[in-house]
Design a protein around this motif. Sequence first.
Motif, PDB file in Angstrom:
ATOM      1  N   GLY A 135      -4.263   5.857  12.410  1.00 51.94           N
ATOM      2  CA  GLY A 135      -3.945   4.660  11.599  1.00 51.94           C
ATOM      3  C   GLY A 135      -4.449   5.110  10.066  1.00 51.94           C
ATOM      4  N   TYR A 136      -4.957   6.333   9.536  1.00 50.82           N
ATOM      5  CA  TYR A 136      -5.467   6.554   8.446  1.00 50.82           C
ATOM      6  C   TYR A 136      -4.387   7.399   7.470  1.00 50.82           C
ATOM      7  N   PHE A 137      -3.264   7.464   7.993  1.00 49.83           N
ATOM      8  CA  PHE A 137      -2.115   8.309   7.222  1.00 49.83           C
ATOM      9  C   PHE A 137      -2.500   9.447   6.728  1.00 49.83           C
ATOM     10  N   VAL A 138      -2.988  10.377   7.458  1.00 46.39           N
ATOM     11  CA  VAL A 138      -3.403  11.968   7.220  1.00 46.39           C
ATOM     12  C   VAL A 138      -2.524  12.793   7.753  1.00 46.39           C
ATOM     13  N   ASP A 139      -2.391  13.989   6.987  1.00 47.35           N
ATOM     14  CA  ASP A 139      -1.863  15.070   7.825  1.00 47.35           C
ATOM     15  C   ASP A 139      -2.672  16.054   8.624  1.00 47.35           C
ATOM     16  N   PRO A 161      -1.222  -6.814  -0.183  1.00 48.13           N
ATOM     17  CA  PRO A 161      -1.105  -5.500   0.565  1.00 48.13           C
ATOM     18  C   PRO A 161      -1.078  -6.028   1.867  1.00 48.13           C
ATOM     19  N   LYS A 162      -0.469  -4.928   2.629  1.00 53.20           N
ATOM     20  CA  LYS A 162      -0.242  -4.982   4.211  1.00 53.20           C
ATOM     21  C   LYS A 162      -1.016  -4.223   5.274  1.00 53.20           C
ATOM     22  N   THR A 163      -1.358  -3.044   4.505  1.00 57.18           N
ATOM     23  CA  THR A 163      -2.413  -2.118   5.378  1.00 57.18           C
ATOM     24  C   THR A 163      -3.826  -2.467   5.102  1.00 57.18           C
TER      25      THR A 163
END
Length: 490
Positions: A135-139, A161-163
Amino acid sequence: MSVRLSERTLSEIAATAAVPRYDRSRLAAGILHFGVGNFHRAHQAVYLDDLFETGEGHDFAIVGAGVMPSDQAMRDKLASQDYLTTVVEQDNARTSARVTGPMVDMLAVGDAEAIIERLADPAIRIVSLTVTEGGYFVDSDGVFDPSHPAIAADGASPDQPKTVFGLIGAGLRRRSERGLAPFTVMSCDNIPHNGKVCRSAVVGTMRLSDPAFADWIDANVAFPNGMVDRITPATSQREIDHCRETFGIEDAWPVYCEEFKQWVLEDDFPAGRPALEKVGVQFVPDVSPYEAMKIRILNGGHAIIAYPAGLMDVHFVHEAMETDLVARFLDKVERDEIIPVVPPVPDTDLGDYFSLIKRRFANPKIGDTVRRLCLDGSNRQPKFIVPSILDNLKAGRAPEGLALESALWCRYCRGTSDGGTAIEPNDPNWDKLVERAKAAETDPSAWLAMTDVYGSLKDEPRFAEPFARWLAMLAEKGTAETLRVYLGKS
């Protein structure tokens, strides 16, 4: 006869379970928590419940919040029982139940204005979150990805915002506009350097709409790192029925967990914090050694047993530990390739820690499922397995066992067990994983080409070669025989 869980029925429930002895009507919210799932209710909420029982910290009660449809379903269930939760702790020798009461409210999902306004409440001094590893949007290198559509949308509409990260940023902005000190942001997710990763997500999201304020957050808001640990399976009808039949409690979503729990935190809370050290939380200057130990030995160990067990149609984790080949595979990979590359941990013997982990995995009362351990490999493998692969390569060792673990994950994502049972989708990227797993049958590099998982390992022969060899053997001989070959190697 069973009793529906509520504030009104606590006196009846006290006959079979521990209940709060503190006056919940006198609690005041000091923490807003995103992601009110089972782990949060078995971990952070339990520590707070313990503290409240001592008579301290009553101004640090929890208000829940969320952004996913499942969060709204949880809110509905918890609201129907006055935000109380039955926590059932299961050890090999005993089973006990307690009702916890540190949560006092949960905000409606989708009401961004209500969430932002609550974040701006000066009483809220800590914002915590459990939004899972993915859930942290990392690669694969842990770098925040601002191009993700959900993050880009928050950048385009920062006032709606939605996140989680857009909401936290908007809450910090409103506090700043009102001259209020920022809250501390405390990640309780099971990822390396979770505070640092969370900082990158909040700052990176805000940078899309207000770079100057993003810099202010980076300079002024505390994001302490922490290590969290408690095995907490998903709730099913099995647990709901057991809670009713064993303890006489009708709980819409009880939490079942092991008796063991651990929380190690960096003490960086400028806005204040509850005195959690009085109930077992360990505050340290640097949490890195503890999180590396736990993520590699425990979470990496979960991955090691998960995929062979899943391919051999083993249902429960304790049954996997009772399967000789799986248990020996775990032991060998841990001792040969994981424990040797875990940095030293203060006052901790890593061998003793691994022995504890094995006992926890083997607990038959937990009812943890192999399928849960197999979940979301595309986000868990780069955090739990790949770092140990890289460290072995740096040490000059070919990671044969970890290459086999990777091949087992690939084989699992083919979508059928060795016995021919269909494996239902078990990853946010399941369709893409299945496609790659099928392509890897003739071209193993197709699997290793997932740079978001493996980085450049596709071009490292000391890993790519054993991966290809094990994958071919799994296709030819099956999981059990492949494990036998691996365990028979010197």
